[in-house]
Design an enzyme around this catalytic site. Structure first.
Site, PDB file in Angstrom:
ATOM      1  N   SER A 244       0.817  -1.065   0.038  1.00 41.58           N
ATOM      2  CA  SER A 244       0.146  -0.110   0.005  1.00 41.58           C
ATOM      3  C   SER A 244       0.775   1.284  -0.004  1.00 41.58           C
ATOM      4  O   SER A 244       0.360   2.346  -0.120  1.00 41.58           O
ATOM      5  CB  SER A 244      -1.048  -0.056   1.147  1.00 41.58           C
ATOM      6  OG  SER A 244      -0.293  -0.505   2.386  1.00 41.58           O
TER       7      SER A 244
ATOM      8  N   LYS B  38       5.065 -11.368   3.589  1.00 45.48           N
ATOM      9  CA  LYS B  38       3.729 -11.658   3.365  1.00 45.48           C
ATOM     10  C   LYS B  38       3.435 -11.673   1.798  1.00 45.48           C
ATOM     11  O   LYS B  38       4.044 -10.912   1.096  1.00 45.48           O
ATOM     12  CB  LYS B  38       2.737 -10.641   3.857  1.00 45.48           C
ATOM     13  CG  LYS B  38       1.063 -10.734   3.294  1.00 45.48           C
ATOM     14  CD  LYS B  38       0.088  -9.810   4.115  1.00 45.48           C
ATOM     15  CE  LYS B  38       0.010  -8.432   3.475  1.00 45.48           C
ATOM     16  NZ  LYS B  38      -0.301  -8.536   1.970  1.00 45.48           N
TER      17      LYS B  38
ATOM     18  N   GLU C 277      -8.996  -9.809   3.732  1.00 43.90           N
ATOM     19  CA  GLU C 277      -9.416  -8.333   3.395  1.00 43.90           C
ATOM     20  C   GLU C 277     -10.711  -8.329   2.732  1.00 43.90           C
ATOM     21  O   GLU C 277     -10.874  -9.002   1.721  1.00 43.90           O
ATOM     22  CB  GLU C 277      -8.210  -7.779   2.346  1.00 43.90           C
ATOM     23  CG  GLU C 277      -8.556  -6.543   1.640  1.00 43.90           C
ATOM     24  CD  GLU C 277      -7.332  -5.636   1.284  1.00 43.90           C
ATOM     25  OE1 GLU C 277      -6.193  -6.417   1.086  1.00 43.90           O
ATOM     26  OE2 GLU C 277      -7.566  -4.499   0.825  1.00 43.90           O
TER      27      GLU C 277
HETATM   28  O1  KIV Z   1      -0.398  -3.345   1.752  1.00 43.06           O
HETATM   29  C1  KIV Z   1      -1.119  -3.114   2.791  1.00 43.06           C
HETATM   30  O2  KIV Z   1      -1.070  -2.330   3.282  1.00 43.06           O
HETATM   31  C2  KIV Z   1      -1.908  -4.574   2.940  1.00 43.06           C
HETATM   32  C3  KIV Z   1      -2.818  -4.565   4.082  1.00 43.06           C
HETATM   33  C4  KIV Z   1      -4.173  -3.864   3.349  1.00 43.06           C
HETATM   34  C5  KIV Z   1      -3.128  -5.516   4.617  1.00 43.06           C
HETATM   35  O3  KIV Z   1      -1.532  -5.738   2.376  1.00 43.06           O
END
Ligand code: KIV
Length: 269
Positions: A45, A113, A181
């Protein structure tokens, strides 16, 4: 003591909520650690929150690793997770392992992640875990796949079987936790109750094991971006704007710098 992936599982088993936020820089990470968050995600993000892009697709691996380094320095006692950006793990398991290693060795992260629970994402997760790196999964709305999905869509119970299959496949592959999400609350609650690993919700209702928000959104730094799942705890953009305007007018009016802000001659008078 440093918070690690095991502390998340412990919290789930004790019924204690897991608190997490994104961060992209040293100072925010330092404050989040002081506030006691359980983990910090250096999310892709960043492309939207920091670089002003319309989607997360432009998040750049080298840039993300640099920001992960800043966050890790600011939050030395907090679990820091690097989000593998679009294009950094799709090609092959070995590409995924190579880039995951960079998050730890260069960025100082503790885990990575990746998005999705299809067979390709599960294979990448398994390969990274086999190399000794903890992996967090991510199911439901997948921002890296919006072109394929045709936009940002909440996952409702018509997608129940697919969602359950993906989450269990990720758990089976060994991920330590999964981000949910934009999933219907009832569905997220049922799946959370069935999984052994902690679930972290963003737009997935009240019953996931933990919650995460994009820090810029909850601090009121995202302009008029106001999805239903975000709560603004402060409207920082107007506070900052006020300070910037005050500085501008004080410079223009000759009020800044004042005598207390300047250095005078060191000669004895
Ligand atoms: O990139 C991000 O901020 C995310 C969140 C929405 C969990 O993956």
């Amino acid at each position: 003591m440093k918070k690690d992936i095991h502390s998340l599982l412990l919290k789930k088993n004790r019924g204690e909520k897991i608190v997490s936020l994104t961060a992209y820089d040293y100072m925010t990470a330092r404050l989040e650690e002081e506030a006691g968050v359980d983990f910090i995600l250096v999310g892709d993000s960043i492309a939207m929150a920091v670089f002003g892009e319309k989607t997360t697709l432009g998040a750049d691996l080298d840039v993300m690793i640099a920001h992960t380094k800043a966050v890790s320095r600011g939050a030395v006692n907090t679990l820091v997770i690097g989000d593998m950006p679009f294009g950094s793990y799709e090609r092959s398991d070995s590409q995924a392992v190579k880039n995951a290693v960079r998050f730890l060795s260069e960025g100082g992260a503790d885990a990575v992640k990746l998005e999705g629970g299809n067979s390709r994402s599960v294979s990448r997760a398994r390969a990274i875990i086999d190399s000794g790196i903890p992996v967090m999964g991510h199911v439901g709305l997948l921002p890296q796949s919006i072109k394929q999905a045709g936009g940002y869509r909440v996952v409702y119970s018509n997608k129940r079987d697919e969602l359950f299959e993906e989450a269990f496949a990720l758990q089976q592959a060994g991920v330590f936790s999964i981000v949910f999400e934009c999933i219907e609350e009832e569905l997220a609650a049922e799946l959370t109750g069935k999984l052994e690993i902690p679930t972290i919700g963003i737009g997935a209702g009240r019953y996931t094991d933990g919650q995460i928000l994009v820090v810029n959104d909850m601090l009121g730094l995202s302009g008029d971006f106001e999805p239903r799942f975000v709560k603004k705890y402060v409207q920082l953009d107007s506070i900052i704007l006020e300070a910037l305007k005050k500085f501008s007018s004080e410079v223009r009016d000759g009020k800044f710098p004042a005598d207390s802000n300047v250095y005078h001659s060191r000669e004895e008078k």
